[in-house]
Design a protein around this motif. Structure first.
Motif, short mmCIF file in Angstrom:
data_model
loop_
_atom_site.label_atom_id
_atom_site.label_comp_id
_atom_site.label_asym_id
_atom_site.label_seq_id
_atom_site.Cartn_x
_atom_site.Cartn_y
_atom_site.Cartn_z
N TYR A 268 0.43 -1.56 -0.17
CA TYR A 268 -0.31 0.10 -0.17
C TYR A 268 1.08 1.30 0.16
N TYR A 269 1.21 1.79 -1.56
CA TYR A 269 1.69 2.85 -1.47
C TYR A 269 2.91 3.25 -0.47
N GLY A 270 3.51 1.81 -1.17
CA GLY A 270 5.30 1.82 -0.74
C GLY A 270 5.98 2.45 -1.76
N PRO A 271 6.63 3.08 -1.15
CA PRO A 271 8.08 3.62 -2.03
C PRO A 271 8.87 3.05 -2.82
N THR A 272 8.91 3.36 -4.08
CA THR A 272 9.68 2.08 -4.72
C THR A 272 11.64 2.40 -5.08
N ASP A 273 11.63 3.97 -5.16
CA ASP A 273 12.72 4.28 -5.88
C ASP A 273 12.93 6.03 -4.70
N LEU A 274 14.11 5.22 -3.79
CA LEU A 274 13.64 7.00 -3.06
C LEU A 274 14.35 7.76 -3.45
N ILE A 275 15.62 7.39 -4.76
CA ILE A 275 16.26 8.55 -5.25
C ILE A 275 15.42 9.46 -6.02
N LYS A 276 14.41 8.81 -6.96
CA LYS A 276 13.20 9.92 -7.41
C LYS A 276 12.80 10.66 -6.49
N GLY A 277 12.21 9.87 -5.52
CA GLY A 277 11.42 10.38 -4.23
C GLY A 277 12.27 11.65 -3.77
N TYR A 278 13.37 11.35 -3.65
CA TYR A 278 14.76 12.98 -2.89
C TYR A 278 14.65 14.05 -4.04
N GLN A 279 14.36 13.10 -5.35
CA GLN A 279 14.84 15.10 -6.00
C GLN A 279 13.54 15.08 -6.65
N ASP A 280 12.41 14.69 -6.16
CA ASP A 280 11.04 14.79 -7.25
C ASP A 280 10.40 15.08 -6.11
N LEU A 281 9.80 15.96 -5.92
CA LEU A 281 9.41 16.41 -4.48
C LEU A 281 7.40 16.74 -4.74
N PRO A 282 6.97 16.38 -3.91
CA PRO A 282 5.67 16.73 -4.16
C PRO A 282 5.43 18.08 -3.80
N HIS A 283 4.00 18.62 -3.67
CA HIS A 283 4.12 19.56 -3.85
C HIS A 283 2.38 20.16 -3.23
N PRO A 284 2.15 20.33 -2.63
CA PRO A 284 2.25 20.23 -1.41
C PRO A 284 4.03 19.59 -0.49
#
Length: 321
Positions: A268-284
């Motif tokens: 359930y909504y588990g992050p799979t790519d921490l590099i992309k998650g760090y670079q492509d931030l949500p807003h807010p």
């Protein structure tokens, strides 16, 4: 009528965030929460419509209350109106993945315990009901003590003694918090339907950083394998499940080389790519993603690229070289 008008406006305001994306932190919380409470908003908006039509439709405030609540009623009904199509898509996905005749391979007594549909209107208001059957719970079982930190798990067993398929539940919390009791109602529900559910925990960041959490999950899986007979676990039918950080750890643990055999992972909504998650931030950014990842990993991907890849389930073993 002023009180009724106020309730109508509040109901309309909350209902708006079902369709309007939040553009700052306060409104983001509303846009996340409003769909979840939409069944109750239907009740509030519907009540105001009835009362305003009966008592105050001749006054300006009554007419405004009626109009506002009608709009709110339409908006708050949108999530529930999507339930039939969602159920249809679920059935199609199950048939695509398991075959159109997958139900014929499930014994009738087990089919009787299955939900008729994934989403039921009653559950939208009251949640998933606990079974009246006496689920057997064994809490606070220590499975490891790395660095002197006791790590424990809770076992939920079906009413009947036997060898059962097992579900390993991993809680979320950004790897900085959470509890293995977070999904107790769900654990009771699944145990009553024939699964041995094992809720586990792990050490938290920032005091403990990756890969400590993965090692803790692996320790729990090894403990479960060793004590499978004691806790009525079918080692050949082991599934992992988690939400958010728990889903991330479930995916990581299941796909490690020489991992304990896992039949499936429910993420359930588990992050799979921490590099992309760090670079492509949500807003807010509701959880301050970069700060959370740096606390978990010990720094940014610019200085810990290999570790970020190792912590990202999307990368294959060959990608880590």
């Amino acid at each position: 009528m002023s009180g009724l008008l106020l309730i109508a406006l509040v109901g309309l305001f909350l209902s708006l965030w079902i369709v309007v994306p939040g553009f700052n932190m306060a409104l983001f919380r509303l846009s996340v929460g409003a769909p979840e409470v939409s069944p109750w908003l239907i009740g509030v908006n519907g009540m105001v419509v009835v009362l305003a039509l009966g008592w105050g439709r001749s006054s300006w405030s009554g007419r405004v209350a009626v109009m506002g609540s009608v709009v709110g009623l339409v908006l708050s009904s949108l999530p529930l109106l999507q339930v039939p199509s969602t159920n249809q898509r679920f059935v199609a996905a199950m048939e695509q993945g398991l075959g159109k005749d997958y139900l014929t391979h499930i014994p009738r007594e087990q089919q009787a315990q299955m939900r008729a549909k994934p989403f039921a209107l009653r559950d939208c208001f009251l949640g998933i009901p606990r079974s009246p059957l006496p689920v057997r719970v064994t809490p606070d079982i220590q499975f490891a003590a790395p660095d002197g930190v006791p790590l424990k798990l809770d076992v939920y067993r079906p009413p009947m003694v036997g060898k059962h398929p097992a579900l390993v539940m991993i809680h979320g919390g950004g790897c900085q918090g959470g509890s293995r009791q977070d999904y107790a109602d769900f654990n009771f529900y699944m145990a009553a339907r024939g699964y041995t559910v094992i809720a586990i925990t792990y050490r938290f960041a920032p005091q403990y950083q990756f890969p400590v959490q993965l090692a803790d999950v692996q320790a729990a899986l090894n403990f479960i394998q060793t004590h499978a007979a004691e806790y009525e676990v079918d080692r050949d039918r082991l599934v992992m499940m988690g939400r958010s950080a728990g889903a991330h750890l479930a995916l990581l643990a299941a796909y490690q080389p020489q991992a304990v055999p896992i039949r499936a992972v429910v993420s359930y909504y588990g992050p799979t790519d921490l590099i992309k998650g760090y670079q492509d931030l949500p807003h807010p950014d509701p959880i301050n993603v970069r700060a959370l990842l740096e606390a978990f990993m010990g720094g940014p991907p610019g200085t810990l690229l290999t570790q970020y890849r190792q912590a990202s389930p999307v990368y294959k073993e060959d990608d880590l070289d």
